[in-house]
Design a protein around this motif. Structure first.
Motif, PDB file in Angstrom:
ATOM      1  N   ILE A  31      -2.816   5.349  -2.569  1.00  0.00           N
ATOM      2  CA  ILE A  31      -3.598   4.427  -2.062  1.00  0.00           C
ATOM      3  C   ILE A  31      -2.825   3.747  -0.706  1.00  0.00           C
ATOM      4  N   GLY A  32      -3.590   3.707   0.489  1.00  0.00           N
ATOM      5  CA  GLY A  32      -3.177   3.139   1.400  1.00  0.00           C
ATOM      6  C   GLY A  32      -3.349   1.755   1.577  1.00  0.00           C
ATOM      7  N   ASP A  52      -1.284  -3.823   2.796  1.00  0.00           N
ATOM      8  CA  ASP A  52      -1.136  -2.419   3.103  1.00  0.00           C
ATOM      9  C   ASP A  52       0.032  -2.047   1.795  1.00  0.00           C
ATOM     10  N   ALA A  53       0.283  -0.704   2.140  1.00  0.00           N
ATOM     11  CA  ALA A  53       1.144  -0.270   1.248  1.00  0.00           C
ATOM     12  C   ALA A  53       2.552  -0.799   0.729  1.00  0.00           C
ATOM     13  N   THR A  54       2.677  -1.524   2.174  1.00  0.00           N
ATOM     14  CA  THR A  54       4.385  -1.893   2.219  1.00  0.00           C
ATOM     15  C   THR A  54       4.417  -3.306   1.631  1.00  0.00           C
ATOM     16  N   GLY A  55       3.130  -3.910   1.322  1.00  0.00           N
ATOM     17  CA  GLY A  55       2.832  -5.335   0.974  1.00  0.00           C
ATOM     18  C   GLY A  55       2.578  -6.186   2.211  1.00  0.00           C
ATOM     19  N   TYR A  56       2.489  -5.857   3.473  1.00  0.00           N
ATOM     20  CA  TYR A  56       2.124  -6.687   4.623  1.00  0.00           C
ATOM     21  C   TYR A  56       0.650  -7.221   4.391  1.00  0.00           C
ATOM     22  N   SER A  70      -2.654  -9.794  -3.689  1.00  0.00           N
ATOM     23  CA  SER A  70      -1.564  -9.058  -4.202  1.00  0.00           C
ATOM     24  C   SER A  70      -1.987  -7.564  -4.688  1.00  0.00           C
ATOM     25  N   ARG A  71      -1.119  -6.901  -4.877  1.00  0.00           N
ATOM     26  CA  ARG A  71      -1.322  -5.410  -5.480  1.00  0.00           C
ATOM     27  C   ARG A  71      -0.178  -4.991  -6.510  1.00  0.00           C
ATOM     28  N   ASP A  72      -0.571  -4.126  -7.429  1.00  0.00           N
ATOM     29  CA  ASP A  72       0.319  -3.634  -8.219  1.00  0.00           C
ATOM     30  C   ASP A  72       0.164  -2.074  -8.056  1.00  0.00           C
ATOM     31  N   ASN A  73       0.854  -1.538  -7.426  1.00  0.00           N
ATOM     32  CA  ASN A  73       0.716  -0.253  -7.060  1.00  0.00           C
ATOM     33  C   ASN A  73       0.988   0.636  -8.415  1.00  0.00           C
ATOM     34  N   ILE A  97     -10.731   0.186  -0.423  1.00  0.00           N
ATOM     35  CA  ILE A  97      -9.527   0.993  -0.055  1.00  0.00           C
ATOM     36  C   ILE A  97      -9.452   1.839   0.980  1.00  0.00           C
ATOM     37  N   ASP A  98      -8.837   1.899   1.773  1.00  0.00           N
ATOM     38  CA  ASP A  98      -8.968   2.665   3.077  1.00  0.00           C
ATOM     39  C   ASP A  98      -8.671   4.079   3.232  1.00  0.00           C
TER      40      ASP A  98
END
Length: 121
Positions: A31-32, A52-56, A70-73, A97-98
């Motif tokens: 996921i991007g 984004d995927a880095t948490g930015y 927030s996200r939980d990859n 989701i982009d």
């Protein structure tokens, strides 16, 4: 099936809190950027927050200091914690989701069905 599904909307009084969740389907492996948008009748869909995927993270000015994305990859989930809610926050909230990687190739610009958030005064 490649999809995202939101949950957690509802009715809350002004000043209250809600937490929205969005789950990516099992067919999605990478996921991007993930984000939350909202829309009210007669208006264009607007950005609320992205991560984004880095948490930015990025937030609309109207929600800064009140909302947290927030996200939980590992779980392929994105969340939106909404505090100090105002009647102006009333809208249908959509998860996005982009770019999603699947065994059928990449999918772009995936949207959920939306979840209603209503804030009463």
């Amino acid at each position: 099936q490649v999809q995202v599904v939101e949950s957690g909307g509802g009715l809350v009084q002004a000043g209250g809190s809600l937490r929205l969740s969005c789950a990516a389907s099992a067919g999605i492996f990478t996921i991007g950027a993930m984000g939350w948008y909202r829309q009210t009748p007669g208006k264009q869909r607007e950005l609320v927050a992205t991560i984004d995927a880095t948490g930015y993270t990025n937030y609309a000015d109207s929600v800064k200091g009140r909302f947290t994305i927030s996200r939980d990859n590992a779980k392929k989930m994105v969340y939106l914690q909404m505090n100090s809610l105002k009647p102006d926050d009333t809208a249908v909230y959509y998860c996005n989701i982009d770019r999603a990687g699947t065994n059928k190739g990449p999918f772009y610009d995936l949207w959920g069905q939306g979840t209603q958030v209503t804030v009463s005064s």
